[in-house]
Design a protein around this motif. Structure first.
Motif, mmCIF file in Angstrom:
data_model
loop_
_atom_site.group_PDB
_atom_site.id
_atom_site.type_symbol
_atom_site.label_atom_id
_atom_site.label_comp_id
_atom_site.label_asym_id
_atom_site.label_seq_id
_atom_site.Cartn_x
_atom_site.Cartn_y
_atom_site.Cartn_z
ATOM 1 N N ASN A 2 0.845 -1.181 0.000
ATOM 2 C CA ASN A 2 0.000 0.000 0.000
ATOM 3 C C ASN A 2 0.882 1.233 0.000
ATOM 4 O OD1 ASN A 2 -1.553 2.221 1.229
ATOM 5 N ND2 ASN A 2 -3.149 0.676 1.360
ATOM 6 N N SER A 3 0.530 2.222 -0.821
ATOM 7 C CA SER A 3 1.354 3.424 -0.825
ATOM 8 C C SER A 3 0.534 4.673 -0.526
ATOM 9 C CB SER A 3 2.063 3.568 -2.174
ATOM 10 O OG SER A 3 1.098 3.555 -3.189
ATOM 11 N N GLU A 4 -0.653 4.488 0.022
ATOM 12 C CA GLU A 4 -1.464 5.648 0.372
ATOM 13 C C GLU A 4 -0.865 6.367 1.581
ATOM 14 O OE1 GLU A 4 -5.524 4.532 1.010
ATOM 15 O OE2 GLU A 4 -5.474 3.221 -0.741
ATOM 16 N N PRO A 5 -1.236 7.648 1.737
ATOM 17 C CA PRO A 5 -0.717 8.364 2.906
ATOM 18 C C PRO A 5 -1.233 7.769 4.211
ATOM 19 C CG PRO A 5 -2.181 9.758 1.585
ATOM 20 C CD PRO A 5 -2.077 8.461 0.876
ATOM 21 N N TYR A 31 6.981 -3.342 14.581
ATOM 22 C CA TYR A 31 6.380 -2.459 13.576
ATOM 23 C C TYR A 31 7.225 -1.191 13.497
ATOM 24 C CZ TYR A 31 2.835 0.822 11.731
ATOM 25 O OH TYR A 31 2.148 1.764 11.016
ATOM 26 N N VAL A 32 7.632 -0.828 12.274
ATOM 27 C CA VAL A 32 8.439 0.379 12.063
ATOM 28 C C VAL A 32 7.777 1.197 10.959
ATOM 29 C CG1 VAL A 32 10.706 1.293 11.416
ATOM 30 C CG2 VAL A 32 10.557 -0.874 12.662
ATOM 31 N N SER A 33 7.625 2.493 11.180
ATOM 32 C CA SER A 33 6.978 3.336 10.169
ATOM 33 C C SER A 33 7.566 4.740 10.195
ATOM 34 C CB SER A 33 5.473 3.404 10.454
ATOM 35 O OG SER A 33 4.845 4.257 9.523
ATOM 36 N N ASP A 34 7.636 5.342 9.007
ATOM 37 C CA ASP A 34 7.974 6.770 8.960
ATOM 38 C C ASP A 34 6.761 7.574 8.498
ATOM 39 O OD1 ASP A 34 7.770 6.235 6.276
ATOM 40 O OD2 ASP A 34 9.691 7.131 5.719
ATOM 41 N N GLY A 35 5.602 6.949 8.511
ATOM 42 C CA GLY A 35 4.394 7.627 8.066
ATOM 43 C C GLY A 35 4.065 7.331 6.611
ATOM 44 N N SER A 36 5.100 7.142 5.776
ATOM 45 C CA SER A 36 4.862 6.795 4.368
ATOM 46 C C SER A 36 5.021 5.304 4.140
ATOM 47 C CB SER A 36 5.860 7.500 3.453
ATOM 48 O OG SER A 36 5.885 8.857 3.704
ATOM 49 N N THR A 37 6.013 4.734 4.798
ATOM 50 C CA THR A 37 6.311 3.313 4.630
ATOM 51 C C THR A 37 6.214 2.640 5.986
ATOM 52 O OG1 THR A 37 7.878 3.900 2.882
ATOM 53 C CG2 THR A 37 8.031 1.663 3.773
ATOM 54 N N SER A 38 5.499 1.531 6.027
ATOM 55 C CA SER A 38 5.334 0.790 7.284
ATOM 56 C C SER A 38 5.723 -0.667 7.041
ATOM 57 C CB SER A 38 3.880 0.851 7.758
ATOM 58 O OG SER A 38 3.497 2.196 7.940
ATOM 59 N N LEU A 64 0.496 -2.170 5.546
ATOM 60 C CA LEU A 64 1.911 -2.574 5.575
ATOM 61 C C LEU A 64 2.488 -2.586 4.165
ATOM 62 C CD1 LEU A 64 1.844 -5.571 8.101
ATOM 63 C CD2 LEU A 64 3.103 -3.416 8.389
ATOM 64 N N ASN A 65 3.792 -2.296 4.069
ATOM 65 C CA ASN A 65 4.461 -2.309 2.775
ATOM 66 C C ASN A 65 5.392 -3.495 2.572
ATOM 67 O OD1 ASN A 65 4.151 0.822 3.595
ATOM 68 N ND2 ASN A 65 3.910 0.547 1.387
ATOM 69 N N ALA A 66 5.849 -4.108 3.652
ATOM 70 C CA ALA A 66 6.807 -5.211 3.498
ATOM 71 C C ALA A 66 7.055 -5.882 4.848
ATOM 72 C CB ALA A 66 8.142 -4.687 2.953
ATOM 73 N N ILE A 67 7.643 -7.071 4.756
ATOM 74 C CA ILE A 67 8.155 -7.748 5.955
ATOM 75 C C ILE A 67 9.651 -7.971 5.745
ATOM 76 C CG2 ILE A 67 8.024 -9.782 7.452
ATOM 77 C CD1 ILE A 67 5.182 -10.249 6.476
ATOM 78 N N LEU A 68 10.405 -7.621 6.761
ATOM 79 C CA LEU A 68 11.861 -7.768 6.755
ATOM 80 C C LEU A 68 12.184 -8.832 7.806
ATOM 81 C CD1 LEU A 68 14.575 -6.367 5.857
ATOM 82 C CD2 LEU A 68 14.138 -4.687 7.665
ATOM 83 N N GLU A 81 4.029 -16.378 6.090
ATOM 84 C CA GLU A 81 3.348 -16.864 4.888
ATOM 85 C C GLU A 81 1.896 -16.369 4.843
ATOM 86 O OE1 GLU A 81 2.896 -21.072 4.549
ATOM 87 O OE2 GLU A 81 2.563 -20.960 2.381
ATOM 88 N N ARG A 82 1.201 -16.516 5.942
ATOM 89 C CA ARG A 82 -0.208 -16.126 5.941
ATOM 90 C C ARG A 82 -0.374 -14.609 5.800
ATOM 91 N NH1 ARG A 82 -4.732 -19.425 8.559
ATOM 92 N NH2 ARG A 82 -3.590 -20.916 7.330
ATOM 93 N N LEU A 83 0.484 -13.844 6.459
ATOM 94 C CA LEU A 83 0.395 -12.381 6.335
ATOM 95 C C LEU A 83 0.642 -11.929 4.895
ATOM 96 C CD1 LEU A 83 2.291 -10.947 9.436
ATOM 97 C CD2 LEU A 83 -0.100 -10.552 8.879
ATOM 98 N N VAL A 84 1.629 -12.573 4.261
ATOM 99 C CA VAL A 84 1.961 -12.226 2.878
ATOM 100 C C VAL A 84 0.770 -12.474 1.970
ATOM 101 C CG1 VAL A 84 3.295 -13.100 0.904
ATOM 102 C CG2 VAL A 84 4.449 -12.507 3.031
ATOM 103 N N ARG A 85 0.119 -13.608 2.159
ATOM 104 C CA ARG A 85 -1.023 -13.941 1.292
ATOM 105 C C ARG A 85 -2.220 -13.024 1.594
ATOM 106 N NH1 ARG A 85 0.983 -17.485 -1.683
ATOM 107 N NH2 ARG A 85 2.427 -19.050 -0.886
ATOM 108 N N ARG A 86 -2.377 -12.702 2.852
ATOM 109 C CA ARG A 86 -3.519 -11.861 3.237
ATOM 110 C C ARG A 86 -3.345 -10.422 2.748
ATOM 111 N NH1 ARG A 86 -4.885 -12.474 9.480
ATOM 112 N NH2 ARG A 86 -5.392 -14.580 8.802
ATOM 113 N N HIS A 87 -2.110 -9.901 2.838
ATOM 114 C CA HIS A 87 -1.911 -8.473 2.569
ATOM 115 C C HIS A 87 -1.018 -8.198 1.357
ATOM 116 C CE1 HIS A 87 -3.996 -7.763 6.295
ATOM 117 N NE2 HIS A 87 -3.075 -8.402 6.996
ATOM 118 N N HIS A 88 -0.640 -9.259 0.605
ATOM 119 C CA HIS A 88 0.147 -9.114 -0.636
ATOM 120 C C HIS A 88 1.447 -8.343 -0.385
ATOM 121 C CE1 HIS A 88 -3.495 -10.611 -2.382
ATOM 122 N NE2 HIS A 88 -4.155 -9.614 -1.821
ATOM 123 N N LEU A 89 2.262 -8.889 0.499
ATOM 124 C CA LEU A 89 3.461 -8.173 0.926
ATOM 125 C C LEU A 89 4.732 -8.785 0.346
ATOM 126 C CD1 LEU A 89 2.513 -7.930 4.689
ATOM 127 C CD2 LEU A 89 2.569 -6.042 3.054
#
Ligand SMILES: [Zn+2]
Ligand SMILES: [Zn+2]
Length: 269
Positions: A2-5, A31-38, A64-68, A81-89
């Motif tokens: 997701n890239s929305e504000p 969870y880490v975020s700078d407001g644009s990327t989480s 969320l934008n990614a998992i590291l 695995e389940r989070l990736v499929r649920r949220h396309h990460l």
């Protein structure tokens, strides 16, 4: 992805914010975020539990934008695995971690990284560094945005010069304080497990973590979160006591992450 504000209530202003959703041998996720990327650093609880913990703090998992990923142990990858499929990460991890984690073999979008080489996840700059742990190619991270950096080092049995070098200058540190050596050695774990935890590929004790902080303490450090505390071989009071003495007279805020409940949102000033 997701890239929305940022939604109201989430982190904003380009300032790095962190919430330790939980930490310990039964699961880890930050969870880490700078407001644009989480992003999430690790997803070691079930996907349902991570969703629940995120929502309880006002974060929308769909944003969320990614998992590291730090390494392949189950307490760090259980829900990936389940989070990736649920949220396309997309998932960022070392090739060694990818090879070792059976549950991560069929993910749709993998971004392998190499420790020592910087990577970008949208607006976040991530610098992975090698840590000493009994995994295939484990990593610690610094994550930067808008001139500030945070550092994450859990699951390491030994502090190297490389680890100190990467963590130096971070304004927020999440450091492992796994065990009190006396509690570990006098506790119920079998001998081989005690040896493994104490080894250079195991986990940091309260004292080792304290020595690490002593080496890298600097005036711009704002917050320290102690993480991956053993529920059997440590107590938050013991872990905090070591560090409080070191930090007395400074303005650094100190806390211990919980296994069972998320931390408050920690914002850099
Ligand atoms: Zn772990
Ligand atoms: Zn581990």
């Amino acid at each position: 992805m997701n890239s929305e504000p940022t939604a109201p209530g989430e982190c904003d202003g380009g300032v790095l914010s962190v919430c330790v959703l939980g930490s310990g041998s039964r699961g880890n996720s930050i969870y880490v975020s700078d407001g644009s990327t989480s992003i999430l650093v690790d997803a070691g609880f079930s996907a349902r539990e991570i969703d629940r913990r995120m929502r309880s703090q006002g974060f929308d998992p769909a944003r969320l934008n990614a998992i590291l990923i730090t390494h392949e142990h189950t307490d760090h990858v259980r829900g990936v695995e389940r989070l990736v499929r649920r949220h396309h990460l997309p998932v960022y991890l070392t090739a060694g971690t990818h090879r070792q984690a059976a549950s991560l073999q069929c993910l749709p979008e993998i971004h392998p990284f190499v420790c020592g080489s910087e990577l970008r996840i949208n607006t976040l700059t991530v610098r992975p560094f090698s840590i000493s742990h009994d995994a295939q190619d484990p990593a610690g991270f610094t994550i930067g945005a808008n001139g500030s950096r945070i550092g994450i080092a859990t699951d390491l049995g030994h502090v190297t010069a490389l680890v100190r070098e990467h963590l130096r200058g971070c304004r927020l540190l999440i450091l492992e304080a796994n065990h009190d050596p006396e509690m570990l050695m006098g506790g119920p774990y079998p001998w081989f497990l005690k040896q493994r935890i104490r080894s250079r590929n195991g986990h940091l004790s309260n004292q080792e973590s304290c020595r690490l902080l002593e080496d890298i303490l600097h005036p711009a450090l704002e917050q320290v979160v102690l993480a991956h505390l053993s529920e059997t071989n440590n107590t938050p009071a013991k872990a905090l006591a070591e560090m409080s003495t070191l930090l007395s007279g400074t303005c650094v805020r100190l806390s211990a992450a919980s296994q069972t409940a998320p931390s408050p949102l920690l914002r850099l000033q």
